[in-house]
Each structure stands twice: as structure tokens, then as C-alpha cells.
Scaffold this active site. Structure first.
Site, PDB file in Angstrom:
ATOM      1  N   VAL A   1      72.711 -13.661  63.466  1.00 24.38           N
ATOM      2  CA  VAL A   1      74.040 -14.152  63.273  1.00 24.38           C
ATOM      3  C   VAL A   1      75.000 -13.293  63.627  1.00 24.38           C
ATOM      4  O   VAL A   1      75.885 -12.477  62.414  1.00 24.38           O
ATOM      5  CB  VAL A   1      73.938 -15.004  62.217  1.00 24.38           C
ATOM      6  CG1 VAL A   1      75.442 -15.772  61.988  1.00 24.38           C
ATOM      7  CG2 VAL A   1      72.697 -16.168  62.491  1.00 24.38           C
TER       8      VAL A   1
ATOM      9  N   GLU B   1      58.891  -9.563  60.190  1.00 27.00           N
ATOM     10  CA  GLU B   1      59.244  -8.233  58.836  1.00 27.00           C
ATOM     11  C   GLU B   1      60.448  -8.669  58.478  1.00 27.00           C
ATOM     12  O   GLU B   1      61.321  -8.139  59.877  1.00 27.00           O
ATOM     13  CB  GLU B   1      58.968  -6.537  59.512  1.00 27.00           C
ATOM     14  CG  GLU B   1      57.510  -7.064  60.222  1.00 27.00           C
ATOM     15  CD  GLU B   1      57.302  -5.786  61.223  1.00 27.00           C
ATOM     16  OE1 GLU B   1      58.173  -5.301  62.067  1.00 27.00           O
ATOM     17  OE2 GLU B   1      56.021  -5.835  61.609  1.00 27.00           O
TER      18      GLU B   1
ATOM     19  N   TYR C   1      64.793 -16.585  54.191  1.00 22.74           N
ATOM     20  CA  TYR C   1      63.693 -17.240  54.663  1.00 22.74           C
ATOM     21  C   TYR C   1      62.867 -17.674  53.323  1.00 22.74           C
ATOM     22  O   TYR C   1      61.884 -18.665  54.012  1.00 22.74           O
ATOM     23  CB  TYR C   1      62.934 -15.359  55.210  1.00 22.74           C
ATOM     24  CG  TYR C   1      63.322 -14.893  56.474  1.00 22.74           C
ATOM     25  CD1 TYR C   1      63.602 -15.258  57.584  1.00 22.74           C
ATOM     26  CD2 TYR C   1      63.626 -13.874  56.334  1.00 22.74           C
ATOM     27  CE1 TYR C   1      64.630 -14.940  58.173  1.00 22.74           C
ATOM     28  CE2 TYR C   1      63.710 -13.007  57.324  1.00 22.74           C
ATOM     29  CZ  TYR C   1      64.861 -13.972  58.566  1.00 22.74           C
ATOM     30  OH  TYR C   1      64.815 -13.029  59.565  1.00 22.74           O
TER      31      TYR C   1
END
Length: 155
Positions: free
Chosen positions: A74, A106, A118
Site C-alpha cells: 500500500v 511469508e 494478517y
């Protein structure tokens, strides 16, 4: 939250993607690596606003129901504003439509912001690769292997 749209990455996006890649990653991909590929299992999309400005992107691969997030970013001015969450949600929907039911990634151990995102998106820590990522000072750092099950919870 502002709604953004996904567009397949093509040559017109490349200079902006390279600029963002160089600005946000410790070990950025090269222009050649970022160039649009025509692989049938590759998904590469730019997130754009209503002014057609690229604010983020992702590169993934999906084979036999398993997807791997290869690269995501981003642009700095849009970080911390929910754009990463929206990009990851759209990424997951894209992969579900492609037949994926599991998404692997990863992440650098030191990337606390990405790890938190995440985890909020349902990823769990599965394993670690010791000394996987090179650092600018010549050392290395661990990669954390994370996995999310895709489906109804992808929103």
C-alpha cells in the site's frame, strides 16, 4: 471507508507500482519482476481510487486450491487508513473466485503492522524460516509463514 476498485496490472501501471515498491519494501522487487505476466495461475491487481491513482497492489499465485501471496503493498500516504484491510479482503475474494481455499504468505518478523493486519484477517502462524530475508546491514531476519482458510470468513 472509501471504496476502491481492482484493475488487472498492465504496462500503464508499472511505473507507479515500481515507485511504491521501492518506497515500502526493504528488499523491493525489480521492474522486471513487477512487469505483468501472462501466467494462467497468476493474479496481479492494482487497487485504484476514483481518480485512477494506484494506492496498492498484490501479486498471487493459485494452484490446485492453494494460493500464495507473493507481494503486496500500500502506498505510504494511504497506510494506516484501512486500505490494507480492504486490499486484502479483495485479494481473498479474487482467490476464492479462482478456486482457492487456502492462502499462504511469508512476512518479515519485524513487519509488525503487516502481521497485525494478517492476524485480523484470520491468518495463523504456521512456521518460521530462520534467516530467510536479507537486511540492508548484511544480516538476515526470519520469515514467518502464515496461513488463512478462505471461504465465507474472507470478508
Amino acid at each position: 471507508m472509501t471504496d476502491y476498485t481492482l484493475q488487472p496490472i498492465d504496462d500503464k501501471h508499472l511505473s507507479d507500482i515500481v515507485r511504491i515498491e521501492q518506497a515500502v519494501h526493504i528488499a523491493p522487487w525489480s521492474k522486471t519482476q513487477l512487469a505483468p505476466a501472462q501466467g494462467r495461475f497468476d493474479h496481479h491487481y492494482a487497487l485504484v481510487n476514483q481518480d485512477d491513482q494506484i494506492i496498492g497492489y498484490f501479486y498471487t499465485r493459485c494452484v490446485a486450491g492453494e494460493a500464495e501471496l507473493l507481494n503486496i503493498a500500500v502506498d505510504r500516504p494511504f497506510q494506516g487508513k484501512g486500505v490494507g484491510h480492504q486490499l486484502l479482503t479483495l485479494l481473498k475474494k479474487t482467490l476464492i473466485a479462482a478456486g482457492a481455499n487456502t492462502l499462504w504468505l511469508e512476512v518479515r518478523q519485524s513487519n509488525r503492522g503487516a502481521r497485525a493486519l494478517y492476524q485480523k484477517q484470520g491468518f495463523e502462524l504456521i512456521s518460521r524460516r530462520a534467516g530467510y530475508y536479507p537486511c540492508p546491514d548484511g544480516t538476515t531476519e526470519d520469515a514467518l509463514i502464515m496461513r488463512a482458510q478462505l471461504g465465507n470468513d474472507a470478508d
